[in-house]
Motif scaffolding. Structure first.
Motif, PDB file in Angstrom:
ATOM      1  N   GLN A  27       0.817  -1.220   0.000  1.00  0.00           N
ATOM      2  CA  GLN A  27       0.000   0.000   0.000  1.00  0.00           C
ATOM      3  C   GLN A  27       0.854   1.274   0.000  1.00  0.00           C
ATOM      4  O   GLN A  27       0.342   2.367   0.218  1.00  0.00           O
ATOM      5  CB  GLN A  27      -0.936  -0.001   1.211  1.00  0.00           C
ATOM      6  N   SER A  46       3.170   3.719  -2.288  1.00  0.00           N
ATOM      7  CA  SER A  46       3.428   3.994  -3.702  1.00  0.00           C
ATOM      8  C   SER A  46       4.926   4.120  -3.963  1.00  0.00           C
ATOM      9  O   SER A  46       5.712   4.383  -3.045  1.00  0.00           O
ATOM     10  CB  SER A  46       2.725   5.290  -4.112  1.00  0.00           C
ATOM     11  N   ASP A  89       6.520   6.558  -5.377  1.00  0.00           N
ATOM     12  CA  ASP A  89       6.965   7.906  -5.017  1.00  0.00           C
ATOM     13  C   ASP A  89       7.122   8.049  -3.508  1.00  0.00           C
ATOM     14  O   ASP A  89       8.057   8.704  -3.032  1.00  0.00           O
ATOM     15  CB  ASP A  89       5.981   8.951  -5.543  1.00  0.00           C
ATOM     16  N   GLU A  90       6.207   7.457  -2.751  1.00  0.00           N
ATOM     17  CA  GLU A  90       6.316   7.512  -1.286  1.00  0.00           C
ATOM     18  C   GLU A  90       7.541   6.758  -0.805  1.00  0.00           C
ATOM     19  O   GLU A  90       8.260   7.222   0.082  1.00  0.00           O
ATOM     20  CB  GLU A  90       5.038   6.954  -0.651  1.00  0.00           C
TER      21      GLU A  90
END
Length: 346
Positions: free
Chosen positions: A104, A106, A108-109
């Protein structure tokens, strides 16, 4: 914490200094008369930390900095030397994380977590060494975590970064020893700490996140960091008995620890309160940037946090505590596994 006998006031740089462990560490340096450069994104927290240091008799310079940007970090280091003088100590504490299962988070995260929590240490260390190595003087302290040895669920990005910091630091230490440099690098591995991160972290958990007990106040961590700067020849310091038990038990039976954390690691990192849908998030921008709120050093768990630890004794008497830690870890995990077996059988 008082300085060592005969030690002059020093010029210290602390990243992540606007809140949490970084804030407590910066203020503790200032309280003993050191000059402290404060690096972080949150300008409200930086200004408040600078006021605390000035009031305690130290001297502070707040430099808004995103440690994920190597240019900003290098510029901040040069500004420290231009305005304060040659730095003696650089302390890396800044981090970012996401509480969620890996699937869960991403890309980019995950990249942002890594850039702040791992590369922020790399960039800080590079900036410090660029200035320390020509003088052959200085100490770098990497504030790590027990999770650098024993990862837990729901924090894959943070755990991965802390493992990377440990590996990078060990490699660097070997290079400094090869060059017979007087510049020292050491690590401080922390347990769960009562910081504001649990109020501003990006979380996709159904309930509010919490540190896994036992929880320590940030001043306990700060004391260990100052001790490490005064004794930098030691490569690593452990804070708290829980850190020693976790690290040593993981060496003995890692597969059992995997199972134990698979059973308990989700619930133990959440309170019974539902996660607020509109809470602050500091992953992409500072949490104090919208309403000017100063989060300070402490989180919301003062009532269950410990204000003392045997970190200094443990660091000085590692061999004497090894057997006790192994025995304690074995008993703890064995008891929990037995209880789980009984529960599944009934």
């Amino acid at each position: 914490m008082t300085r060592k006998a005969g030690q002059r006031p020093r010029i210290v740089v602390v990243t992540g200094a606007s809140a949490g462990v970084g804030r407590a560490t910066a203020c503790m340096f200032g309280a003993r008369g050191d000059t402290v450069a404060l690096l972080a994104r949150g300008e409200t927290g930086l200004a408040a930390a600078a006021r605390e240091i000035d009031a305690a008799g130290g001297r502070a310079l707040a430099i808004p900095t995103d440690v994920a940007d190597h240019r900003e970090v290098a510029d901040a280091a040069r500004r420290v030397e231009d305005e304060l003088g040659p730095m003696d100590v650089w302390v890396n504490t800044a981090f970012a994380t996401v509480f969620a299962p890996f699937t869960q988070i991403s890309p980019d995260e995950f990249r942002r977590i890594t850039e702040v929590t791992y590369l922020g240490y790399v960039f800080g260390t590079q900036a410090a060494l660029d200035l320390m190595l020509p003088r052959n003087h200085g100490t770098i302290v990497q504030v790590g975590s027990a999770l650098a040895y024993r990862a837990i669920p729901l924090q894959s990005g943070y755990c991965g970064a802390k493992h990377a910091i440990k590996g990078f630091t060990e490699s660097l230490r070997c290079e400094l020893l090869h060059g017979r440099s007087a510049v020292r690098v050491t690590m401080v591995q922390l347990p769960a700490v009562n910081t504001p991160q649990f109020d501003w972290v990006l979380s996709r958990l159904p309930h509010r996140p919490q540190p896994v007990p036992p929880v320590y106040q940030p001043e306990v961590a700060a004391h260990a960091v100052l001790f490490a700067t005064d004794h930098p020849r030691r490569k690593e310091f452990w804070v708290g008995g829980s850190t020693a038990v976790a690290l040593i038990a993981n060496r003995i039976f890692p597969a059992l620890i995997d199972r134990y954390l698979g059973w308990t690691g989700f619930a133990s990192q959440q309170t019974s309160e539902p996660s607020p849908p509109d809470g602050p998030v500091n992953l992409w921008e500072p949490a104090d940037g919208k309403d000017g709120h100063d989060f300070g050093a402490h989180g919301r768990f003062d009532d269950r946090s410990r204000s003392t630890s045997a970190e200094t004794w443990l660091s000085r008497h590692r061999q004497a505590t090894t057997a006790a830690a192994i025995a304690g870890g074995a008993l703890l995990v064995g008891a929990r596994l037995h209880a789980r077996h009984v529960e599944m059988a009934s």
